[in-house]
Design a protein around this motif. Structure first.
Motif, PDB file in Angstrom:
ATOM      1  N   GLU A   1       3.756   1.485   8.823  1.00 58.94           N
ATOM      2  CA  GLU A   1       4.656   2.724   8.596  1.00 58.94           C
ATOM      3  C   GLU A   1       4.101   3.880  10.060  1.00 58.94           C
ATOM      4  N   GLU A   2       2.932   3.959  10.074  1.00 63.39           N
ATOM      5  CA  GLU A   2       2.782   5.114  10.993  1.00 63.39           C
ATOM      6  C   GLU A   2       2.358   4.890  12.348  1.00 63.39           C
ATOM      7  N   ALA A   3       1.973   3.593  12.482  1.00 66.12           N
ATOM      8  CA  ALA A   3       1.776   2.875  13.875  1.00 66.12           C
ATOM      9  C   ALA A   3       2.784   1.950  14.482  1.00 66.12           C
ATOM     10  N   GLY A   4       3.530   1.332  13.497  1.00 64.09           N
ATOM     11  CA  GLY A   4       4.618   0.472  13.983  1.00 64.09           C
ATOM     12  C   GLY A   4       3.885  -1.080  14.324  1.00 64.09           C
ATOM     13  N   VAL A   5       2.807  -1.249  13.683  1.00 64.08           N
ATOM     14  CA  VAL A   5       2.011  -2.507  14.062  1.00 64.08           C
ATOM     15  C   VAL A   5       1.878  -3.392  12.982  1.00 64.08           C
ATOM     16  N   ARG A   6       1.846  -4.671  13.334  1.00 66.54           N
ATOM     17  CA  ARG A   6       1.743  -5.923  12.201  1.00 66.54           C
ATOM     18  C   ARG A   6       0.547  -6.831  12.737  1.00 66.54           C
ATOM     19  N   GLY A   7      -0.190  -7.443  11.787  1.00 68.01           N
ATOM     20  CA  GLY A   7      -1.278  -8.484  12.521  1.00 68.01           C
ATOM     21  C   GLY A   7      -2.119  -8.761  11.253  1.00 68.01           C
ATOM     22  N   GLU A   8      -3.366  -9.235  11.849  1.00 66.65           N
ATOM     23  CA  GLU A   8      -4.045  -9.976  10.944  1.00 66.65           C
ATOM     24  C   GLU A   8      -5.256  -8.904  10.314  1.00 66.65           C
TER      25      GLU A   8
ATOM     26  N   GLU B   1       7.577   6.040  11.346  1.00 66.97           N
ATOM     27  CA  GLU B   1       7.130   7.374  11.731  1.00 66.97           C
ATOM     28  C   GLU B   1       7.140   7.509  13.139  1.00 66.97           C
ATOM     29  N   ALA B   2       8.030   6.760  13.993  1.00 60.52           N
ATOM     30  CA  ALA B   2       8.026   6.625  15.238  1.00 60.52           C
ATOM     31  C   ALA B   2       8.666   8.059  15.696  1.00 60.52           C
ATOM     32  N   HIS B   3       9.460   8.919  15.144  1.00 60.61           N
ATOM     33  CA  HIS B   3       9.723  10.078  15.673  1.00 60.61           C
ATOM     34  C   HIS B   3       8.671  11.336  15.327  1.00 60.61           C
TER      35      HIS B   3
END
Length: 149
Positions: free
Chosen positions: A64-71, A112-114
């Motif tokens: 939501e806050e940084a726009g990243v997904r991963g392990e 939350e990109a904007h």
């Protein structure tokens, strides 16, 4: 908290955070974001979530806050404390458990990109920019954390 125990002004609120990272030829980097109000550099964090483990909640905050997904690592690398400013001018003490997140996907658009900036930086740069001494230590020490196979 045991039944009948009331929260006091001195009680600490427990939160979770993701430490989004990637390995580059120059070493590990951390993805930092700005906070919405003060624009300080922080890591994605938020409250614990009903129905989710703490690492799952931290992963949700990272998306939501940084726009990243991963392990997401299932083990916290430590905690840091900070005073969360309240609308009434007061502050609530928070203790935040930090979970490393190896970034595999970086979205071009996210919730939350904007509202936030995000930037990859070296561990030393990230540690120098955060205001919480315990978080700075966790970031600096993260270089010694073994990589998963």
């Amino acid at each position: 908290m045991p039944s009948g125990t009331k929260r006091t002004a001195r009680s600490e609120t427990r939160q979770v955070a993701a430490l989004p990272w990637r390995q580059t030829e120059d070493g590990r980097q951390i993805l930092m974001i700005t906070s919405r109000e003060t624009r300080r550099w922080v890591i994605p964090k938020g409250g614990r979530m009903v129905g989710k483990t703490d690492p799952e909640a931290a992963a949700q905050e990272a998306m939501e806050e940084a726009g990243v997904r991963g392990e997401m690592d299932q083990t916290s690398i430590g905690v840091f404390r900070y005073a969360k400013g309240l609308k009434d001018g007061g502050a609530r003490q928070c203790v935040v458990s930090v979970y490393p997140l190896q970034v595999l996907v970086q979205l071009g658009a996210w919730p939350e990109a904007h509202q936030r900036e995000r930037r990859w930086m070296s561990l030393s740069e990230a540690a120098d920019l955060v205001h919480e001494p315990d978080l700075a230590t966790l970031i600096r020490d993260f270089d010694a954390t073994p990589l998963k196979d």
